[in-house]
Design a protein around this motif. Structure first.
Motif, PDB file in Angstrom:
ATOM      1  N   ALA A 195       0.838  -1.203   0.000  1.00 20.83           N
ATOM      2  CA  ALA A 195       0.000   0.000   0.000  1.00 20.83           C
ATOM      3  C   ALA A 195       0.872   1.253   0.000  1.00 20.83           C
ATOM      4  O   ALA A 195       0.587   2.216  -0.712  1.00 20.83           O
ATOM      5  CB  ALA A 195      -0.939   0.000   1.200  1.00 20.83           C
ATOM      6  N   LEU A 196       1.950   1.235   0.777  1.00 23.54           N
ATOM      7  CA  LEU A 196       2.849   2.388   0.812  1.00 23.54           C
ATOM      8  C   LEU A 196       3.469   2.635  -0.567  1.00 23.54           C
ATOM      9  O   LEU A 196       3.545   3.779  -1.022  1.00 23.54           O
ATOM     10  CB  LEU A 196       3.945   2.177   1.859  1.00 23.54           C
ATOM     11  N   ARG A 197       3.894   1.574  -1.232  1.00 23.05           N
ATOM     12  CA  ARG A 197       4.460   1.723  -2.580  1.00 23.05           C
ATOM     13  C   ARG A 197       3.401   2.273  -3.543  1.00 23.05           C
ATOM     14  O   ARG A 197       3.690   3.109  -4.402  1.00 23.05           O
ATOM     15  CB  ARG A 197       5.005   0.394  -3.083  1.00 23.05           C
ATOM     16  N   HIS A 198       2.180   1.802  -3.376  1.00 27.36           N
ATOM     17  CA  HIS A 198       1.069   2.251  -4.224  1.00 27.36           C
ATOM     18  C   HIS A 198       0.820   3.750  -4.028  1.00 27.36           C
ATOM     19  O   HIS A 198       0.675   4.489  -5.008  1.00 27.36           O
ATOM     20  CB  HIS A 198      -0.179   1.431  -3.884  1.00 27.36           C
ATOM     21  N   TYR A 199       0.791   4.213  -2.788  1.00 33.00           N
ATOM     22  CA  TYR A 199       0.603   5.638  -2.509  1.00 33.00           C
ATOM     23  C   TYR A 199       1.751   6.451  -3.096  1.00 33.00           C
ATOM     24  O   TYR A 199       1.544   7.539  -3.627  1.00 33.00           O
ATOM     25  CB  TYR A 199       0.512   5.907  -1.009  1.00 33.00           C
ATOM     26  N   GLU A 205       3.630   5.587  -5.724  1.00 28.42           N
ATOM     27  CA  GLU A 205       3.486   5.569  -7.181  1.00 28.42           C
ATOM     28  C   GLU A 205       2.475   6.603  -7.655  1.00 28.42           C
ATOM     29  O   GLU A 205       2.592   7.149  -8.745  1.00 28.42           O
ATOM     30  CB  GLU A 205       3.057   4.181  -7.659  1.00 28.42           C
ATOM     31  N   HIS A 206       1.472   6.868  -6.833  1.00 32.89           N
ATOM     32  CA  HIS A 206       0.426   7.835  -7.178  1.00 32.89           C
ATOM     33  C   HIS A 206       0.765   9.249  -6.710  1.00 32.89           C
ATOM     34  O   HIS A 206      -0.070  10.152  -6.829  1.00 32.89           O
ATOM     35  CB  HIS A 206      -0.917   7.385  -6.609  1.00 32.89           C
ATOM     36  N   GLY A 207       1.964   9.438  -6.167  1.00 31.90           N
ATOM     37  CA  GLY A 207       2.407  10.763  -5.778  1.00 31.90           C
ATOM     38  C   GLY A 207       1.817  11.303  -4.494  1.00 31.90           C
ATOM     39  O   GLY A 207       1.869  12.506  -4.239  1.00 31.90           O
ATOM     40  N   LEU A 208       1.250  10.426  -3.662  1.00 32.54           N
ATOM     41  CA  LEU A 208       0.631  10.874  -2.421  1.00 32.54           C
ATOM     42  C   LEU A 208       1.628  10.994  -1.279  1.00 32.54           C
ATOM     43  O   LEU A 208       1.430  11.785  -0.359  1.00 32.54           O
ATOM     44  CB  LEU A 208      -0.503   9.927  -2.020  1.00 32.54           C
ATOM     45  N   ILE A 209       2.687  10.187  -1.316  1.00 32.40           N
ATOM     46  CA  ILE A 209       3.761  10.269  -0.327  1.00 32.40           C
ATOM     47  C   ILE A 209       5.088  10.176  -1.067  1.00 32.40           C
ATOM     48  O   ILE A 209       5.120   9.804  -2.243  1.00 32.40           O
ATOM     49  CB  ILE A 209       3.671   9.162   0.752  1.00 32.40           C
ATOM     50  N   ALA A 210       6.162  10.524  -0.362  1.00 27.13           N
ATOM     51  CA  ALA A 210       7.485  10.470  -0.984  1.00 27.13           C
ATOM     52  C   ALA A 210       8.461   9.780  -0.037  1.00 27.13           C
ATOM     53  O   ALA A 210       8.272   9.796   1.182  1.00 27.13           O
ATOM     54  CB  ALA A 210       7.971  11.880  -1.296  1.00 27.13           C
ATOM     55  N   SER A 211       9.490   9.183  -0.619  1.00 27.91           N
ATOM     56  CA  SER A 211      10.545   8.558   0.168  1.00 27.91           C
ATOM     57  C   SER A 211      11.884   8.820  -0.504  1.00 27.91           C
ATOM     58  O   SER A 211      11.937   9.184  -1.675  1.00 27.91           O
ATOM     59  CB  SER A 211      10.320   7.053   0.299  1.00 27.91           C
ATOM     60  N   GLY A 230     -14.510   6.604   1.725  1.00 29.00           N
ATOM     61  CA  GLY A 230     -15.074   6.339   0.416  1.00 29.00           C
ATOM     62  C   GLY A 230     -14.466   7.124  -0.728  1.00 29.00           C
ATOM     63  O   GLY A 230     -14.929   7.027  -1.861  1.00 29.00           O
ATOM     64  N   LEU A 231     -13.424   7.909  -0.461  1.00 26.24           N
ATOM     65  CA  LEU A 231     -12.776   8.661  -1.519  1.00 26.24           C
ATOM     66  C   LEU A 231     -11.831   7.761  -2.310  1.00 26.24           C
ATOM     67  O   LEU A 231     -11.378   6.737  -1.810  1.00 26.24           O
ATOM     68  CB  LEU A 231     -11.993   9.839  -0.943  1.00 26.24           C
ATOM     69  N   THR A 232     -11.545   8.157  -3.524  1.00 21.90           N
ATOM     70  CA  THR A 232     -10.587   7.440  -4.361  1.00 21.90           C
ATOM     71  C   THR A 232      -9.212   8.096  -4.210  1.00 21.90           C
ATOM     72  O   THR A 232      -9.094   9.182  -3.646  1.00 21.90           O
ATOM     73  CB  THR A 232     -10.997   7.498  -5.844  1.00 21.90           C
ATOM     74  N   LEU A 233      -8.183   7.466  -4.759  1.00 23.01           N
ATOM     75  CA  LEU A 233      -6.850   8.065  -4.720  1.00 23.01           C
ATOM     76  C   LEU A 233      -6.825   9.402  -5.460  1.00 23.01           C
ATOM     77  O   LEU A 233      -6.146  10.338  -5.036  1.00 23.01           O
ATOM     78  CB  LEU A 233      -5.809   7.118  -5.304  1.00 23.01           C
ATOM     79  N   ASP A 234      -7.583   9.499  -6.545  1.00 27.35           N
ATOM     80  CA  ASP A 234      -7.667  10.782  -7.249  1.00 27.35           C
ATOM     81  C   ASP A 234      -8.325  11.845  -6.378  1.00 27.35           C
ATOM     82  O   ASP A 234      -7.915  13.003  -6.391  1.00 27.35           O
ATOM     83  CB  ASP A 234      -8.427  10.625  -8.567  1.00 27.35           C
ATOM     84  N   ASP A 235      -9.339  11.457  -5.622  1.00 20.29           N
ATOM     85  CA  ASP A 235      -9.983  12.392  -4.695  1.00 20.29           C
ATOM     86  C   ASP A 235      -9.001  12.830  -3.615  1.00 20.29           C
ATOM     87  O   ASP A 235      -8.951  14.001  -3.246  1.00 20.29           O
ATOM     88  CB  ASP A 235     -11.204  11.754  -4.018  1.00 20.29           C
ATOM     89  N   VAL A 236      -8.230  11.883  -3.100  1.00 19.42           N
ATOM     90  CA  VAL A 236      -7.274  12.168  -2.026  1.00 19.42           C
ATOM     91  C   VAL A 236      -6.225  13.163  -2.499  1.00 19.42           C
ATOM     92  O   VAL A 236      -5.773  14.006  -1.723  1.00 19.42           O
ATOM     93  CB  VAL A 236      -6.619  10.868  -1.505  1.00 19.42           C
ATOM     94  N   ARG A 237      -5.874  13.124  -3.758  1.00 15.04           N
ATOM     95  CA  ARG A 237      -4.860  14.024  -4.308  1.00 15.04           C
ATOM     96  C   ARG A 237      -5.239  15.485  -4.072  1.00 15.04           C
ATOM     97  O   ARG A 237      -4.381  16.343  -3.858  1.00 15.04           O
ATOM     98  CB  ARG A 237      -4.664  13.753  -5.792  1.00 15.04           C
ATOM     99  N   VAL A 238      -6.529  15.803  -4.065  1.00 14.25           N
ATOM    100  CA  VAL A 238      -7.003  17.163  -3.799  1.00 14.25           C
ATOM    101  C   VAL A 238      -6.591  17.609  -2.397  1.00 14.25           C
ATOM    102  O   VAL A 238      -6.360  18.786  -2.162  1.00 14.25           O
ATOM    103  CB  VAL A 238      -8.541  17.228  -3.952  1.00 14.25           C
ATOM    104  N   PHE A 239      -6.478  16.661  -1.480  1.00 11.58           N
ATOM    105  CA  PHE A 239      -6.175  16.969  -0.086  1.00 11.58           C
ATOM    106  C   PHE A 239      -4.673  17.011   0.219  1.00 11.58           C
ATOM    107  O   PHE A 239      -4.293  17.204   1.374  1.00 11.58           O
ATOM    108  CB  PHE A 239      -6.825  15.924   0.837  1.00 11.58           C
ATOM    109  N   LEU A 240      -3.817  16.840  -0.774  1.00 12.13           N
ATOM    110  CA  LEU A 240      -2.373  16.793  -0.516  1.00 12.13           C
ATOM    111  C   LEU A 240      -1.868  17.943   0.360  1.00 12.13           C
ATOM    112  O   LEU A 240      -1.087  17.706   1.281  1.00 12.13           O
ATOM    113  CB  LEU A 240      -1.585  16.743  -1.824  1.00 12.13           C
TER     114      LEU A 240
END
Length: 78
Positions: free
Chosen positions: A11-15, A17-23, A51-61
């Motif tokens: 899950a961390l790698r997935h986040y 890959e989608h630009g939600l977190i960085a390492s 119930g939000l999607t990863l695209d929805d979460v991106r708005v909250f970055l």
């Protein structure tokens, strides 16, 4: 990080890959996360559980470093 957040390494790698977190990468190739990523991942999980999607979460970055669960919504989010 997986242990600290209750997420799987996948899950961390997935986040990431989608630009939600960085390492960063250590010399041995392992991922190294900043301490604030714990809060970010917990907030991502909270938003996904709502119930939000990863695209929805991106708005909250810009908000993921704070307490998303109990903070009042900002005008742009509304």
């Amino acid at each position: 990080m997986a242990k600290a957040t209750g997420c799987t390494p996948r899950a961390l790698r997935h986040y990431e890959e989608h630009g939600l977190i960085a390492s960063a990468r250590a010399a041995n190739g392992y991922r190294e996360y900043d301490d604030r990523v714990v809060t970010q991942v917990r907030n991502i999980r909270h938003l996904l559980d709502a119930g939000l999607t990863l695209d929805d979460v991106r708005v909250f970055l810009p908000c993921l470093d704070g307490d998303v669960a109990s903070a009042p919504p900002s005008p742009p989010v509304r």
